[in-house]
Design a protein around this motif. Sequence first.
Motif, PDB file in Angstrom:
ATOM      1  N   THR A  62      64.769  30.588  18.240  1.00  0.00           N
ATOM      2  CA  THR A  62      64.872  30.729  19.695  1.00  0.00           C
ATOM      3  C   THR A  62      64.657  32.141  20.219  1.00  0.00           C
ATOM      4  OG1 THR A  62      67.278  30.984  19.608  1.00  0.00           O
ATOM      5  CG2 THR A  62      66.415  28.741  19.879  1.00  0.00           C
ATOM      6  N   ASP A  63      64.887  33.165  19.405  1.00  0.00           N
ATOM      7  CA  ASP A  63      64.687  34.524  19.921  1.00  0.00           C
ATOM      8  C   ASP A  63      63.334  35.114  19.535  1.00  0.00           C
ATOM      9  OD1 ASP A  63      65.539  34.746  17.284  1.00  0.00           O
ATOM     10  OD2 ASP A  63      66.786  36.498  17.632  1.00  0.00           O
ATOM     11  N   CYS A  64      62.434  34.292  19.088  1.00  0.00           N
ATOM     12  CA  CYS A  64      61.073  34.704  18.773  1.00  0.00           C
ATOM     13  C   CYS A  64      60.350  35.056  20.076  1.00  0.00           C
ATOM     14  CB  CYS A  64      60.348  33.561  18.059  1.00  0.00           C
ATOM     15  SG  CYS A  64      58.598  33.878  17.738  1.00  0.00           S
ATOM     16  N   ILE A  65      59.547  36.097  20.033  1.00  0.00           N
ATOM     17  CA  ILE A  65      58.808  36.497  21.234  1.00  0.00           C
ATOM     18  C   ILE A  65      57.295  36.406  21.028  1.00  0.00           C
ATOM     19  CG2 ILE A  65      60.629  37.954  22.174  1.00  0.00           C
ATOM     20  CD1 ILE A  65      59.103  40.384  21.015  1.00  0.00           C
ATOM     21  N   THR A  66      56.862  35.884  19.889  1.00  0.00           N
ATOM     22  CA  THR A  66      55.423  35.820  19.637  1.00  0.00           C
ATOM     23  C   THR A  66      54.944  34.369  19.524  1.00  0.00           C
ATOM     24  OG1 THR A  66      55.839  36.169  17.277  1.00  0.00           O
ATOM     25  CG2 THR A  66      55.299  38.116  18.574  1.00  0.00           C
ATOM     26  N   ALA A  67      54.943  33.812  18.336  1.00  0.00           N
ATOM     27  CA  ALA A  67      54.345  32.492  18.091  1.00  0.00           C
ATOM     28  C   ALA A  67      55.167  31.326  18.637  1.00  0.00           C
ATOM     29  CB  ALA A  67      54.116  32.298  16.594  1.00  0.00           C
ATOM     30  N   CYS A  68      56.476  31.400  18.541  1.00  0.00           N
ATOM     31  CA  CYS A  68      57.317  30.247  18.919  1.00  0.00           C
ATOM     32  C   CYS A  68      57.177  29.845  20.382  1.00  0.00           C
ATOM     33  CB  CYS A  68      58.774  30.511  18.546  1.00  0.00           C
ATOM     34  SG  CYS A  68      59.004  30.734  16.764  1.00  0.00           S
ATOM     35  N   PRO A  69      57.140  30.791  21.327  1.00  0.00           N
ATOM     36  CA  PRO A  69      56.923  30.377  22.721  1.00  0.00           C
ATOM     37  C   PRO A  69      55.589  29.644  22.909  1.00  0.00           C
ATOM     38  CG  PRO A  69      57.770  32.612  22.660  1.00  0.00           C
ATOM     39  CD  PRO A  69      57.443  32.235  21.235  1.00  0.00           C
ATOM     40  N   VAL A  70      54.581  30.049  22.148  1.00  0.00           N
ATOM     41  CA  VAL A  70      53.281  29.380  22.230  1.00  0.00           C
ATOM     42  C   VAL A  70      53.393  27.953  21.695  1.00  0.00           C
ATOM     43  CG1 VAL A  70      50.883  29.406  21.399  1.00  0.00           C
ATOM     44  CG2 VAL A  70      52.000  31.547  22.079  1.00  0.00           C
ATOM     45  N   ILE A  71      54.064  27.785  20.568  1.00  0.00           N
ATOM     46  CA  ILE A  71      54.243  26.456  19.974  1.00  0.00           C
ATOM     47  C   ILE A  71      54.970  25.535  20.960  1.00  0.00           C
ATOM     48  CG2 ILE A  71      55.430  25.163  18.147  1.00  0.00           C
ATOM     49  CD1 ILE A  71      54.967  27.664  16.334  1.00  0.00           C
ATOM     50  N   VAL A  72      56.059  26.030  21.534  1.00  0.00           N
ATOM     51  CA  VAL A  72      56.829  25.215  22.482  1.00  0.00           C
ATOM     52  C   VAL A  72      55.976  24.880  23.702  1.00  0.00           C
ATOM     53  CG1 VAL A  72      58.867  25.138  23.979  1.00  0.00           C
ATOM     54  CG2 VAL A  72      59.053  26.078  21.661  1.00  0.00           C
ATOM     55  N   SER A  73      55.213  25.832  24.204  1.00  0.00           N
ATOM     56  CA  SER A  73      54.341  25.573  25.356  1.00  0.00           C
ATOM     57  C   SER A  73      53.283  24.527  25.033  1.00  0.00           C
ATOM     58  CB  SER A  73      53.655  26.863  25.816  1.00  0.00           C
ATOM     59  OG  SER A  73      54.594  27.734  26.381  1.00  0.00           O
ATOM     60  N   GLU A  74      52.734  24.588  23.834  1.00  0.00           N
ATOM     61  CA  GLU A  74      51.728  23.596  23.441  1.00  0.00           C
ATOM     62  C   GLU A  74      52.341  22.194  23.383  1.00  0.00           C
ATOM     63  OE1 GLU A  74      48.685  26.350  20.813  1.00  0.00           O
ATOM     64  OE2 GLU A  74      50.333  25.344  19.775  1.00  0.00           O
ATOM     65  N   ILE A  75      53.529  22.092  22.820  1.00  0.00           N
ATOM     66  CA  ILE A  75      54.175  20.778  22.746  1.00  0.00           C
ATOM     67  C   ILE A  75      54.551  20.297  24.147  1.00  0.00           C
ATOM     68  CG2 ILE A  75      56.109  19.461  21.794  1.00  0.00           C
ATOM     69  CD1 ILE A  75      56.043  21.377  19.367  1.00  0.00           C
ATOM     70  N   LYS A  76      54.992  21.209  25.012  1.00  0.00           N
ATOM     71  CA  LYS A  76      55.277  20.828  26.398  1.00  0.00           C
ATOM     72  C   LYS A  76      54.020  20.322  27.099  1.00  0.00           C
ATOM     73  CE  LYS A  76      58.004  22.821  29.155  1.00  0.00           C
ATOM     74  NZ  LYS A  76      58.640  23.755  30.068  1.00  0.00           N
ATOM     75  N   SER A  77      52.876  20.905  26.794  1.00  0.00           N
ATOM     76  CA  SER A  77      51.630  20.442  27.410  1.00  0.00           C
ATOM     77  C   SER A  77      51.272  19.037  26.924  1.00  0.00           C
ATOM     78  CB  SER A  77      50.482  21.424  27.163  1.00  0.00           C
ATOM     79  OG  SER A  77      50.040  21.389  25.822  1.00  0.00           O
ATOM     80  N   ILE A  78      51.620  18.720  25.699  1.00  0.00           N
ATOM     81  CA  ILE A  78      51.429  17.353  25.194  1.00  0.00           C
ATOM     82  C   ILE A  78      52.320  16.408  25.990  1.00  0.00           C
ATOM     83  CG2 ILE A  78      51.755  15.795  23.224  1.00  0.00           C
ATOM     84  CD1 ILE A  78      51.216  18.326  21.434  1.00  0.00           C
ATOM     85  N   GLN A  79      53.595  16.775  26.128  1.00  0.00           N
ATOM     86  CA  GLN A  79      54.526  15.929  26.868  1.00  0.00           C
ATOM     87  C   GLN A  79      54.048  15.724  28.302  1.00  0.00           C
ATOM     88  OE1 GLN A  79      58.528  17.425  27.471  1.00  0.00           O
ATOM     89  NE2 GLN A  79      59.311  15.376  27.838  1.00  0.00           N
ATOM     90  N   ALA A  80      53.578  16.776  28.944  1.00  0.00           N
ATOM     91  CA  ALA A  80      53.136  16.676  30.344  1.00  0.00           C
ATOM     92  C   ALA A  80      51.929  15.757  30.503  1.00  0.00           C
ATOM     93  CB  ALA A  80      52.808  18.071  30.881  1.00  0.00           C
ATOM     94  N   ALA A  81      51.124  15.625  29.454  1.00  0.00           N
ATOM     95  CA  ALA A  81      49.938  14.772  29.513  1.00  0.00           C
ATOM     96  C   ALA A  81      50.253  13.301  29.225  1.00  0.00           C
ATOM     97  CB  ALA A  81      48.891  15.283  28.528  1.00  0.00           C
TER      98      ALA A  81
END
Length: 184
Positions: A62-81
Amino acid sequence: MSTLMPLLTLMVTLVLAAFNVQAALPGDSIYQLNSDWQNRQGDSLSIQQLVGKKQIVAMIYTDCITACPVIVSEIKSIQAALSPEQQQRLGFVLVSLTPARDTPKVMRHFAKKRGLNEHWTLLSGSDEDVRTLAMALNIRYMGLADGEVAHSNAITVLDEQGRMQLQQTGLPGGPAALIEKLGL
């Protein structure tokens, strides 16, 4: 004695049902792992409780500032679609690579900050269970001296019985391409 009998029968039935569910799982199911986790509400959760619908799984911290936010955003984009009906047939699971730091309180804050709804399961477990799951998912990770974690940036899809359906880095072709592969 007669009031105890229905309760005893129910308990035996539940135990047998739990055994039969696990016995019915394929040998290559992630749900064969005997691991216990804690979710963002602080409740204990057995990995087998995820059986029954496809799951998109990522290992993050949860305190990652590089790859993890990107991973979560990508999965959120899947959910939104996805349509609401498709979302009911799919779960989103984030597993902490830093379980000592990612307490239920931290995971709740992370989920709220990122807008992760009831379709998302955030899990934290023992270091041993995290390592075992990572190995089963072919995720590599290593703690660094500065407290960061170097790790695979994979998104894994498990089928309804916990077998790896696909694994990829990022969303080549966008969310729609992955959704098509899911067959939802």
